[in-house]
Design an enzyme around this catalytic site. Sequence first.
Site, PDB file in Angstrom:
ATOM      1  N   GLY A 188      -5.228  32.901  39.575  1.00 45.15           N
ATOM      2  CA  GLY A 188      -5.083  31.471  39.315  1.00 45.15           C
ATOM      3  C   GLY A 188      -4.301  30.700  40.346  1.00 45.15           C
ATOM      4  O   GLY A 188      -4.058  29.501  40.169  1.00 45.15           O
ATOM      5  N   THR A 189      -3.903  31.339  41.455  1.00 42.92           N
ATOM      6  CA  THR A 189      -3.108  30.619  42.441  1.00 42.92           C
ATOM      7  C   THR A 189      -3.916  29.497  43.097  1.00 42.92           C
ATOM      8  O   THR A 189      -3.402  28.407  43.337  1.00 42.92           O
ATOM      9  CB  THR A 189      -2.568  31.575  43.520  1.00 42.92           C
ATOM     10  OG1 THR A 189      -3.663  32.332  44.057  1.00 42.92           O
ATOM     11  CG2 THR A 189      -1.544  32.525  42.940  1.00 42.92           C
ATOM     12  N   GLY A 190      -5.195  29.770  43.402  1.00 34.79           N
ATOM     13  CA  GLY A 190      -6.022  28.742  44.012  1.00 34.79           C
ATOM     14  C   GLY A 190      -6.263  27.563  43.091  1.00 34.79           C
ATOM     15  O   GLY A 190      -6.206  26.403  43.515  1.00 34.79           O
ATOM     16  N   CYS A 191      -6.547  27.855  41.818  1.00 30.87           N
ATOM     17  CA  CYS A 191      -6.736  26.791  40.824  1.00 30.87           C
ATOM     18  C   CYS A 191      -5.475  25.944  40.708  1.00 30.87           C
ATOM     19  O   CYS A 191      -5.527  24.703  40.711  1.00 30.87           O
ATOM     20  CB  CYS A 191      -7.041  27.393  39.456  1.00 30.87           C
ATOM     21  SG  CYS A 191      -8.460  28.493  39.396  1.00 30.87           S
ATOM     22  N   LYS A 198      -6.184  28.171  53.423  1.00 29.72           N
ATOM     23  CA  LYS A 198      -5.092  28.872  52.751  1.00 29.72           C
ATOM     24  C   LYS A 198      -4.972  30.290  53.301  1.00 29.72           C
ATOM     25  O   LYS A 198      -5.901  31.079  53.196  1.00 29.72           O
ATOM     26  CB  LYS A 198      -5.335  28.893  51.236  1.00 29.72           C
ATOM     27  CG  LYS A 198      -5.426  27.502  50.629  1.00 29.72           C
ATOM     28  CD  LYS A 198      -5.653  27.550  49.131  1.00 29.72           C
ATOM     29  CE  LYS A 198      -6.972  28.191  48.795  1.00 29.72           C
ATOM     30  NZ  LYS A 198      -7.287  28.092  47.342  1.00 29.72           N
ATOM     31  N   THR A 208      -1.317  38.593  40.312  1.00 29.54           N
ATOM     32  CA  THR A 208      -1.818  37.765  39.220  1.00 29.54           C
ATOM     33  C   THR A 208      -3.023  36.994  39.721  1.00 29.54           C
ATOM     34  O   THR A 208      -3.566  37.283  40.787  1.00 29.54           O
ATOM     35  CB  THR A 208      -0.716  36.832  38.694  1.00 29.54           C
ATOM     36  OG1 THR A 208      -1.201  36.128  37.552  1.00 29.54           O
ATOM     37  CG2 THR A 208      -0.247  35.851  39.748  1.00 29.54           C
TER      38      THR A 208
END
Length: 264
Positions: free
Chosen positions: A208-211, A174, A206
């Site tokens: 949580g993008t990977g999750c 990524k 922010t």
Amino acid sequence: MMPVALTIAGSDNSAGAGIQADLKTFSHFGVYGLTAVTCVVAEVPGRVTAIQSIETRIVAEQIALCLEHFPVAALKTGMLFSTEIIEAVVGALQSSSIPLVVDPVMIATSGDSLLQSAAIEAYRTQLLPRATLITPNLDEAAVLWAQGKITSVSQMEVAGKALSAEFGTAVLMKGGHLPRGSAVDLLIRGGEVWQYEAPFVEGVTTHGTGCTYSAAITAQLALGQELPQAIAVAKRYITAAIQQSFRWHSHLMALNHFPEREEF
């Protein structure tokens, strides 16, 4: 019958990352989500203040019950935190052949550590070789690759091929942490390379993008998609979730896990 996916990850009280983000993502795609909680994390975007790990026997029991009673079609791991939890997860999945997406969560967007340093070796030797796909960001990939920082798409490909060969699995590199321009990701599997690109979204801070990205891939696998297509859908979804993020104050933002976009 509604497809089922299982997330094995930490709980984020602010609901932007961890199992809360995973469940919202699964729901967005019409997949029934199950959870095995590994840690309880006190956090808000930009700050982690406390982590409490769950007893390993409870982690293993959650997984065992889910696999025994539900037709789990795909599963993912997120924050595992310690060697003991990684070993409990590997043990619980010992006889499973269900597609497994491993998001090797090590560091929060805030910079706070989410993995004990001693647990990296357990990731390398026990969990990553069992994965269908691993989804490291560039910092996590650099730790696993151990050859220095990754600062270009060409380096992403070199590192991704090395990791894919070492662990015998597909790797999604990524590139969201590359210098700004476009967000480029590379899927490397068996010597083949697929590239996914989207405009970099400016002004969004922010977590949580990977999750969320890995959960979207898991949902697509549960729906029967092949891996390259699953990632293509997930890439469009995470881009829309970032573009349509919620903002309450100048410093407080959260992903929109139910973005308005027809192709989803």
